[in-house]
Design a protein around this motif. Structure first.
Motif, PDB file in Angstrom:
ATOM      1  N   VAL A  43     -20.802  54.386  56.605  1.00 22.10           N
ATOM      2  CA  VAL A  43     -21.375  53.236  55.897  1.00 22.10           C
ATOM      3  C   VAL A  43     -22.901  53.288  55.937  1.00 22.10           C
ATOM      4  CG1 VAL A  43     -21.601  50.723  55.881  1.00 22.10           C
ATOM      5  CG2 VAL A  43     -19.357  51.767  56.193  1.00 22.10           C
ATOM      6  N   VAL A  44     -23.469  53.616  57.089  1.00 15.52           N
ATOM      7  CA  VAL A  44     -24.926  53.705  57.178  1.00 15.52           C
ATOM      8  C   VAL A  44     -25.460  54.760  56.214  1.00 15.52           C
ATOM      9  CG1 VAL A  44     -26.855  54.357  58.674  1.00 15.52           C
ATOM     10  CG2 VAL A  44     -25.087  52.829  59.535  1.00 15.52           C
ATOM     11  N   ARG A  45     -24.797  55.922  56.160  1.00 17.38           N
ATOM     12  CA  ARG A  45     -25.271  56.974  55.254  1.00 17.38           C
ATOM     13  C   ARG A  45     -25.048  56.589  53.782  1.00 17.38           C
ATOM     14  NH1 ARG A  45     -24.172  61.518  52.327  1.00 17.38           N
ATOM     15  NH2 ARG A  45     -25.791  63.128  52.503  1.00 17.38           N
ATOM     16  N   ASP A  46     -23.905  56.016  53.463  1.00 19.29           N
ATOM     17  CA  ASP A  46     -23.643  55.602  52.083  1.00 19.29           C
ATOM     18  C   ASP A  46     -24.688  54.597  51.607  1.00 19.29           C
ATOM     19  OD1 ASP A  46     -21.455  57.253  51.973  1.00 19.29           O
ATOM     20  OD2 ASP A  46     -19.965  55.641  51.864  1.00 19.29           O
ATOM     21  N   ARG A  47     -25.036  53.655  52.451  1.00 15.08           N
ATOM     22  CA  ARG A  47     -26.042  52.673  52.077  1.00 15.08           C
ATOM     23  C   ARG A  47     -27.398  53.341  51.839  1.00 15.08           C
ATOM     24  NH1 ARG A  47     -24.677  47.735  56.366  1.00 15.08           N
ATOM     25  NH2 ARG A  47     -22.703  47.079  55.382  1.00 15.08           N
ATOM     26  N   GLU A  48     -27.733  54.315  52.683  1.00 15.75           N
ATOM     27  CA  GLU A  48     -28.985  55.034  52.492  1.00 15.75           C
ATOM     28  C   GLU A  48     -28.981  55.820  51.186  1.00 15.75           C
ATOM     29  OE1 GLU A  48     -32.823  56.732  53.376  1.00 15.75           O
ATOM     30  OE2 GLU A  48     -31.774  54.846  53.749  1.00 15.75           O
ATOM     31  N   MET A  49     -27.850  56.442  50.840  1.00 16.25           N
ATOM     32  CA  MET A  49     -27.788  57.201  49.591  1.00 16.25           C
ATOM     33  C   MET A  49     -27.845  56.282  48.376  1.00 16.25           C
ATOM     34  SD  MET A  49     -27.964  60.285  50.521  1.00 16.25           S
ATOM     35  CE  MET A  49     -27.742  61.058  48.907  1.00 16.25           C
ATOM     36  N   ARG A  50     -27.257  55.095  48.477  1.00 15.30           N
ATOM     37  CA  ARG A  50     -27.379  54.143  47.375  1.00 15.30           C
ATOM     38  C   ARG A  50     -28.830  53.692  47.219  1.00 15.30           C
ATOM     39  NH1 ARG A  50     -22.379  52.109  49.418  1.00 15.30           N
ATOM     40  NH2 ARG A  50     -23.404  50.304  50.380  1.00 15.30           N
ATOM     41  N   ARG A  51     -29.509  53.507  48.340  1.00 17.32           N
ATOM     42  CA  ARG A  51     -30.924  53.135  48.280  1.00 17.32           C
ATOM     43  C   ARG A  51     -31.750  54.258  47.651  1.00 17.32           C
ATOM     44  NH1 ARG A  51     -35.640  53.879  50.682  1.00 17.32           N
ATOM     45  NH2 ARG A  51     -34.796  55.482  52.084  1.00 17.32           N
ATOM     46  N   LEU A  52     -31.497  55.496  48.061  1.00 18.70           N
ATOM     47  CA  LEU A  52     -32.243  56.628  47.523  1.00 18.70           C
ATOM     48  C   LEU A  52     -31.955  56.856  46.041  1.00 18.70           C
ATOM     49  CD1 LEU A  52     -31.868  59.093  50.521  1.00 18.70           C
ATOM     50  CD2 LEU A  52     -34.008  58.075  49.713  1.00 18.70           C
ATOM     51  N   SER A  53     -30.765  56.477  45.602  1.00 14.44           N
ATOM     52  CA  SER A  53     -30.413  56.684  44.194  1.00 14.44           C
ATOM     53  C   SER A  53     -31.315  55.889  43.263  1.00 14.44           C
ATOM     54  CB  SER A  53     -28.945  56.311  43.943  1.00 14.44           C
ATOM     55  OG  SER A  53     -28.762  54.899  43.974  1.00 14.44           O
ATOM     56  N   GLU A  54     -31.908  54.810  43.757  1.00 14.99           N
ATOM     57  CA  GLU A  54     -32.830  54.036  42.927  1.00 14.99           C
ATOM     58  C   GLU A  54     -34.079  54.849  42.589  1.00 14.99           C
ATOM     59  OE1 GLU A  54     -33.610  50.428  45.021  1.00 14.99           O
ATOM     60  OE2 GLU A  54     -31.502  49.806  45.060  1.00 14.99           O
ATOM     61  N   SER A  55     -34.476  55.751  43.479  1.00 15.09           N
ATOM     62  CA  SER A  55     -35.632  56.609  43.224  1.00 15.09           C
ATOM     63  C   SER A  55     -35.244  57.894  42.504  1.00 15.09           C
ATOM     64  CB  SER A  55     -36.328  56.955  44.542  1.00 15.09           C
ATOM     65  OG  SER A  55     -36.802  55.794  45.195  1.00 15.09           O
ATOM     66  N   TYR A  56     -33.975  58.294  42.633  1.00 15.66           N
ATOM     67  CA  TYR A  56     -33.494  59.549  42.030  1.00 15.66           C
ATOM     68  C   TYR A  56     -32.220  59.274  41.223  1.00 15.66           C
ATOM     69  CZ  TYR A  56     -36.578  61.157  45.750  1.00 15.66           C
ATOM     70  OH  TYR A  56     -37.664  61.335  46.586  1.00 15.66           O
ATOM     71  N   SER A  77     -26.974  60.662  40.398  1.00 20.40           N
ATOM     72  CA  SER A  77     -25.833  59.774  40.686  1.00 20.40           C
ATOM     73  C   SER A  77     -25.503  59.691  42.178  1.00 20.40           C
ATOM     74  CB  SER A  77     -24.590  60.231  39.905  1.00 20.40           C
ATOM     75  OG  SER A  77     -24.839  60.282  38.521  1.00 20.40           O
ATOM     76  N   PHE A  78     -26.535  59.637  43.018  1.00 22.33           N
ATOM     77  CA  PHE A  78     -26.309  59.568  44.458  1.00 22.33           C
ATOM     78  C   PHE A  78     -25.606  58.276  44.872  1.00 22.33           C
ATOM     79  CE2 PHE A  78     -30.287  62.370  44.878  1.00 22.33           C
ATOM     80  CZ  PHE A  78     -29.527  63.532  44.874  1.00 22.33           C
ATOM     81  N   ASP A  79     -25.684  57.240  44.038  1.00 22.23           N
ATOM     82  CA  ASP A  79     -25.015  55.988  44.371  1.00 22.23           C
ATOM     83  C   ASP A  79     -23.504  56.149  44.383  1.00 22.23           C
ATOM     84  OD1 ASP A  79     -25.294  56.446  41.585  1.00 22.23           O
ATOM     85  OD2 ASP A  79     -24.787  54.350  41.166  1.00 22.23           O
ATOM     86  N   THR A  80     -22.981  57.112  43.623  1.00 23.50           N
ATOM     87  CA  THR A  80     -21.533  57.331  43.591  1.00 23.50           C
ATOM     88  C   THR A  80     -21.109  58.583  44.350  1.00 23.50           C
ATOM     89  OG1 THR A  80     -21.749  58.441  41.439  1.00 23.50           O
ATOM     90  CG2 THR A  80     -21.208  56.092  41.434  1.00 23.50           C
ATOM     91  N   ASN A  81     -21.875  59.675  44.246  1.00 21.42           N
ATOM     92  CA  ASN A  81     -21.429  60.916  44.913  1.00 21.42           C
ATOM     93  C   ASN A  81     -21.998  61.078  46.310  1.00 21.42           C
ATOM     94  OD1 ASN A  81     -24.037  62.346  44.780  1.00 21.42           O
ATOM     95  ND2 ASN A  81     -23.640  62.585  42.597  1.00 21.42           N
ATOM     96  N   LYS A  82     -22.984  60.267  46.685  1.00 22.85           N
ATOM     97  CA  LYS A  82     -23.590  60.277  48.020  1.00 22.85           C
ATOM     98  C   LYS A  82     -24.161  61.644  48.407  1.00 22.85           C
ATOM     99  CE  LYS A  82     -22.060  56.042  48.374  1.00 22.85           C
ATOM    100  NZ  LYS A  82     -21.231  55.918  47.175  1.00 22.85           N
ATOM    101  N   GLY A  83     -24.499  62.449  47.399  1.00 26.54           N
ATOM    102  CA  GLY A  83     -25.083  63.755  47.667  1.00 26.54           C
ATOM    103  C   GLY A  83     -24.091  64.891  47.761  1.00 26.54           C
ATOM    104  N   TYR A  84     -22.793  64.577  47.654  1.00 28.01           N
ATOM    105  CA  TYR A  84     -21.763  65.616  47.703  1.00 28.01           C
ATOM    106  C   TYR A  84     -21.563  66.229  46.311  1.00 28.01           C
ATOM    107  CZ  TYR A  84     -20.479  64.134  52.408  1.00 28.01           C
ATOM    108  OH  TYR A  84     -20.506  63.841  53.750  1.00 28.01           O
TER     109      TYR A  84
END
Length: 224
Positions: free
Chosen positions: A154-167, A171-178
């Protein structure tokens, strides 16, 4: 809704019976991602209380994990998530990056554990904890490891959703970098973002832009 058989305290009970006072569950998330941080969760649970629905984080939906997060965090005696950035992953390599994330997680706990339980066969927890029990599928069978897996995810998913706003293009908000089809297509169309791991082999296969090449990490001695 939680799926599969619920994890138990059997492993923790075995360790308590052998004289260990404080058992910490350890689990990592983000090792297979192409972008973003690697994180390790650490959770120490009370002996006499439990909450319903805890499973290995991979067996739960994102909504289920979010719903459980605050309950698990309040339930733990103490918990922590240690992170290493994509730059550190590239600089150090994955083995040392996992060890560093684990060290940061353990250092973030409010009490010092005397034994850790971790999933799999490869020990990235030593020397962060005095004794380490490696158990295959511990994230499915050991309650403290399952709790740590949810907290870290959850901590990492939230961070990836936050980062997706800049990138937004990746689609980091859905794939979380995978890796996924949209992520691969974005790499081919836009190249890597600032949070992609430049030493990963996907750089050879999906990034075709001149001047944007895979970085090869020079061999260097381990930090541990």
């Amino acid at each position: 809704m939680a799926r599969g058989k619920a994890p138990t305290r059997k492993i923790e009970q075995e360790l308590w019976a052998h004289g260990h006072e404080t058992v910490v569950g350890i689990d990592e998330v983000g090792r297979g991602a192409w972008a973003g941080p690697l994180m390790v969760g650490a959770a120490i649970l009370p002996r006499d209380k439990r909450i319903q629905g805890v499973r290995d984080s991979k067996m739960l939906t994102e909504a289920d994990r979010e719903r459980l997060f605050d309950r698990i965090a309040d339930w733990c005696i103490t918990w922590s998530v240690g992170a290493v950035s994509q730059e550190e992953c590239d600089e150090m390599g994955m083995a040392d990056a996992q060890r560093l994330a684990c060290r940061r997680a353990v250092e973030g706990l409010e009490v010092v554990p005397d034994v850790a339980v971790s999933d799999g066969k490869w020990d990235f927890v030593t020397p962060c904890v005095a004794e380490v029990e490696m158990r295959v599928k511990a994230d499915r069978h050991c309650l403290s490891v399952a709790a740590a897996s949810i907290l870290a995810k959850v901590v990492r998913d939230r961070e990836m959703r936050r980062l997706s706003e800049s990138y937004p293009n990746w689609s980091f908000d859905t794939n979380k970098g995978y890796p996924c089809p949209k992520h691969k297509a974005a790499l081919q169309g836009y190249g890597p973002s600032a949070i992609h791991r430049r030493t990963w082999v996907f750089m050879d296969n999906y990034v075709r832009w001149p001047g944007v090449e895979r970085v090869f990490r020079p061999e260097q001695p381990t930090l541990f």
